[in-house]
Write a protein that holds these residues in place. Structure first.
Motif, PDB file in Angstrom:
ATOM      1  N   THR A 295       1.796  -8.471  -2.263  1.00 51.23           N
ATOM      2  CA  THR A 295       0.468  -8.298  -2.860  1.00 51.23           C
ATOM      3  C   THR A 295       0.304  -6.851  -3.305  1.00 51.23           C
ATOM      4  OG1 THR A 295      -0.619  -7.654  -0.794  1.00 51.23           O
ATOM      5  CG2 THR A 295      -0.491 -10.025  -1.284  1.00 51.23           C
TER       6      THR A 295
ATOM      7  N   ASP B  60      -5.103  -4.447  -3.397  1.00 54.21           N
ATOM      8  CA  ASP B  60      -6.340  -5.226  -3.353  1.00 54.21           C
ATOM      9  C   ASP B  60      -6.136  -6.635  -2.814  1.00 54.21           C
ATOM     10  OD1 ASP B  60      -7.856  -3.125  -4.437  1.00 54.21           O
ATOM     11  OD2 ASP B  60      -7.192  -3.666  -6.471  1.00 54.21           O
TER      12      ASP B  60
ATOM     13  N   ASN C  98      -4.082  -8.898  -4.175  1.00 50.42           N
ATOM     14  CA  ASN C  98      -3.705  -9.840  -5.228  1.00 50.42           C
ATOM     15  C   ASN C  98      -2.202 -10.066  -5.222  1.00 50.42           C
ATOM     16  OD1 ASN C  98      -6.419  -9.907  -6.280  1.00 50.42           O
ATOM     17  ND2 ASN C  98      -6.014  -7.876  -7.183  1.00 50.42           N
TER      18      ASN C  98
END
Length: 358
Positions: free
Chosen positions: A95, A98, A100
């Motif tokens: 990720t 953040d 994501n």
């Protein structure tokens, strides 16, 4: 009669003449002149006085450390500090910062394997456990009982695998261990190792973002979570994702005056309680590192100190959360006359350097 007298006179004159001529032609005998007429001898140059014998001074020893911070508590069973290698799984759920998902991560698995294999080889292990003996008279790191050991061939670098990204804790970097080991590995096998050094929490986070091929850290609970979340895998030839191989001890340090009486405490837990009871200044890493994690486990439970700032909001008159590396925190402790938990390797380096950390 007259003829006789004339003959005698002539003979006398002849003898007188011969005597006078003898005084002009006969050289004098070669004798020393009388003492009264002897020329004084030239004055002798007095012999130079001998140079005073100088005893060479012994070679000066290293100057005594000017650091007032000293080790007050060590070798407590609650303070063992274990170092672990983990290879980053190329199929991990990477990720960004953040949270994501990131899909274009490239992990150098071959390079990570080569470095781990070498660190666990006879050469790598020998260099690690002997590091520090010349400067400190003792090793800074010790071989863990049952440590994994690699005896096979080390794969040399190729153009595709030559750069290895190592994310690691500050203690193995600030102590100089990696600076001692990695040049040998790079020279022998053609790799270049890029080091990212931070606390264990940040070192692990870098790997979760896909920014490392392997990690070298020292916080078991965080390592186990890293494995459970799918970020590590078992390398060929080994039995576990977590390859724990070295250890040393955390040490509790503070001013030589030791106002809290830490040195006389029966255990490190008693020592931490004494610091809290007397509200003596304590420097916490506060950065999620392995050292910070260990420190949090040593405070009395009744204090409720955790990594969350609100947990120590009432203690800020003595508890300083620095959110900084080990070297910077040691400098703070020295300047403030504070107590601090550190790994022994970094502390000894700090002490020998006279309190200066780059």
């Amino acid at each position: 009669m007259k003829r006789t007298f004339a003959w005698i006179l002539a003979a006398a004159l002849t003898l007188a003449l011969l005597a006078g001529c003898g005084t002009q032609t006969t050289p004098p005998a070669a004798t020393e002149p009388p003492a009264a007429t002897q020329q004084p001898a030239a004055a002798e140059t007095p012999a130079p006085e001998p140079e005073p014998e100088v005893t060479p001074e012994p070679e000066s020893e290293a100057p005594a450390s000017t650091v007032n911070t000293v080790i007050l508590k060590e070798a407590d069973s609650a303070m063992i500090n274990t170092y672990t290698l983990l290879a980053v799984n190329p199929e991990a759920p990477f990720t960004d910062a953040d949270g994501n998902a990131v899909s274009d991560v490239s992990i150098n698995t071959a390079g990570a394997q080569a470095l781990i294999d070498w660190l666990l080889s006879d050469e790598g292990l020998d260099m690690a456990v002997n590091y520090g003996q010349a400067d400190y008279g003792d090793s800074l790191f010790y071989l863990l009982d049952g440590a994994p050991h690699y005896t096979g061939e080390i794969e040399p670098a190729t153009p595709e695998t030559a750069t290895i990204r190592l994310s690691t804790t500050t203690s193995v970097n600030d102590s100089g261990l990696l600076g001692n080991l990695l040049p040998v590995f790079e020279e022998e096998y053609g790799y270049t190792v890029e080091i990212q050094s931070a606390g264990t929490g940040k070192a692990i986070a870098a790997a979760k973002y896909g920014n490392a091929d392997l990690i070298l850290v020292h916080a078991k609970s965080q390592e186990e979570a890293f494995v459970a979340d799918g970020f590590a895998y078992v390398l060929p030839g080994f039995e576990s994702e977590r390859l724990s191989f070295l250890y040393n001890f955390f040490v509790l340090c503070g001013p030589s005056e030791d106002p809290a009486g830490v040195a006389s405490s029966e255990s490190v837990l008693d020592a931490f309680a004494a610091i809290a009871d007397g509200k003596y200044t304590f420097i916490s890493r506060g950065d999620g590192s392995g050292t910070h994690t260990k420190e949090l486990s040593l405070w009395p439970e009744a204090l409720g100190i955790t990594a969350e700032p609100e947990s120590f909001a009432d203690y800020t008159d003595w508890y300083v959360s620095a959110n900084a590396g080990m070297g910077a925190c040691l400098v703070m402790a020295e300047e403030m006359g504070a107590y601090i938990l550190t790994d022994k390797a970094t502390f000894l380096t700090f002490q020998v350097n006279g309190g200066i950390m780059n």
